[in-house]
Write an enzyme that holds these catalytic residues in place. Sequence first.
Site, short mmCIF file in Angstrom:
data_model
loop_
_atom_site.label_atom_id
_atom_site.label_comp_id
_atom_site.label_asym_id
_atom_site.label_seq_id
_atom_site.Cartn_x
_atom_site.Cartn_y
_atom_site.Cartn_z
N GLU A 158 -69.98 -1.28 -38.64
CA GLU A 158 -69.26 -0.09 -39.14
C GLU A 158 -68.86 0.91 -38.06
O GLU A 158 -69.08 2.11 -38.21
CB GLU A 158 -70.12 0.61 -40.20
CG GLU A 158 -70.48 -0.29 -41.36
CD GLU A 158 -71.37 0.37 -42.40
OE1 GLU A 158 -71.86 1.48 -42.15
OE2 GLU A 158 -71.57 -0.23 -43.46
N GLU A 263 -71.61 -9.26 -47.24
CA GLU A 263 -72.48 -8.43 -48.09
C GLU A 263 -71.87 -8.31 -49.48
O GLU A 263 -71.57 -7.24 -49.97
CB GLU A 263 -72.64 -7.02 -47.47
CG GLU A 263 -73.16 -7.05 -46.05
CD GLU A 263 -73.45 -5.65 -45.48
OE1 GLU A 263 -73.52 -4.68 -46.25
OE2 GLU A 263 -73.60 -5.56 -44.25
C1 GLA Z 1 -73.95 -1.48 -45.39
C2 GLA Z 1 -74.88 -2.08 -44.36
C3 GLA Z 1 -76.01 -2.82 -44.98
C4 GLA Z 1 -76.57 -2.07 -46.17
C5 GLA Z 1 -75.48 -1.78 -47.14
C6 GLA Z 1 -76.00 -1.07 -48.35
O1 GLA Z 1 -73.08 -2.34 -45.92
O2 GLA Z 1 -74.24 -2.95 -43.46
O3 GLA Z 1 -76.99 -3.02 -44.05
O4 GLA Z 1 -77.20 -0.90 -45.73
O5 GLA Z 1 -74.57 -0.93 -46.48
O6 GLA Z 1 -77.26 -1.47 -48.70
#
Ligand code: GLA
Length: 376
Positions: A158, A263
């Site tokens: 990020e 994710e």
């Molecule tokens: C982001 C992070 C993850 C996690 C998610 C929410 O996507 O990359 O590690 O913290 O947020 O759980």
Amino acid sequence: MTTRIASAGLMVLAVTARAVTADDARTLKQAFANRFLVGAAIGTHHVIGEESAAIELVGRQFDSITSENLLKWAEVHPEREQYNFAPADKYVAFGEKHGMFIVGHTLVWHNQTPSWVFEGDDRKPLTREQLLRRMREHIHTVVGRYKGRIHAWDVVNEAFEDDGRLRETPWKRIIGDDYLEHAFRFAHEADSDAELYYNDYNEWHPGKRRAISQLVKSLQAKDVRIDGVGMQGHWGMDYPSLEELDATIRQYRDLGVKVMVTELDINFLPRPDQEQDADVARNYAASEKLNPYAEGLPEEVNAFLACRYGDLFELLVKHADKIDRVTFWGVHDGHSWLNNWPIRGRTAHPLLFDRNLQPKPAFNAVLEAAHPSADQ
Ligand code: GLA
């Protein structure tokens, strides 16, 4: 693109008509074996045996794991002189026992990183050289410990805003814009065989994916190893569109790197608006509006979720030559982070398995997408 969601009326019937049971012989990893890995994020509670049924499910259904929190800086390196490797050791051992592709998440991020990381003993901000030294020490210690055992790392998480600007973080402020390059170099020094990824969310925003593509190109031009880009996949029922996703996958693949959904979960609980925000924490429990599925998911909503998952996986299967792995953020609804974000204490239903670890209609829709029937 035609979507199941668009013709949801019919699909509701089709999806709910097919019964899925926990003993269903078909598993995600078998269904996608010739296409891409299917993973789940698992946490400390899993690897220390607090959720034995869930971890068994992971062993049966998935062929890759990602560490949910246990390798984040705050967990694995909470104090300057203290590393906490016990959960990560168990995590890696679990993956090895099941012959899984093991992913370490994440080395450099602005969240879940203690403030001491950026400060000296006098609490004053570190200099660029000091912070680089600290970053290198952390990466070498963590990646080095699992050299040859953790197969891939989300090196930086990020780093960009949705419009493509480099996010203002202590990493950027103290080290400068080249902090990402250093992180990738350090990770490669620590394990020259590990795959190295950049990971982010909302990559359907053209500015963001342009910036990420630039990053990949600039690392490649400097001969700095980068193997792939992760799209987090915290998606909703109506975003991103399949067209946006399609464009993102194509753009990344043209860079010659692996593309992954890292994710995945589908959030369809209402987002609080600004005005409500202040009161949300106090009122959520009483608010049916903000927590509409506290008693369970109505059949038609379950079916809508199945349609959305079916649409997404149909697209992913179409791009299977470009997609390396699809990882869900969690194992079952009961432990999803979305129960507590952006409001604490709600009842979320974003995954393929419900709170009793039973496969939902969405599970079946995903399997269907792996083996599309002739009439689809
Ligand atoms: C982001 C992070 C993850 C996690 C998610 C929410 O996507 O990359 O590690 O913290 O947020 O759980």
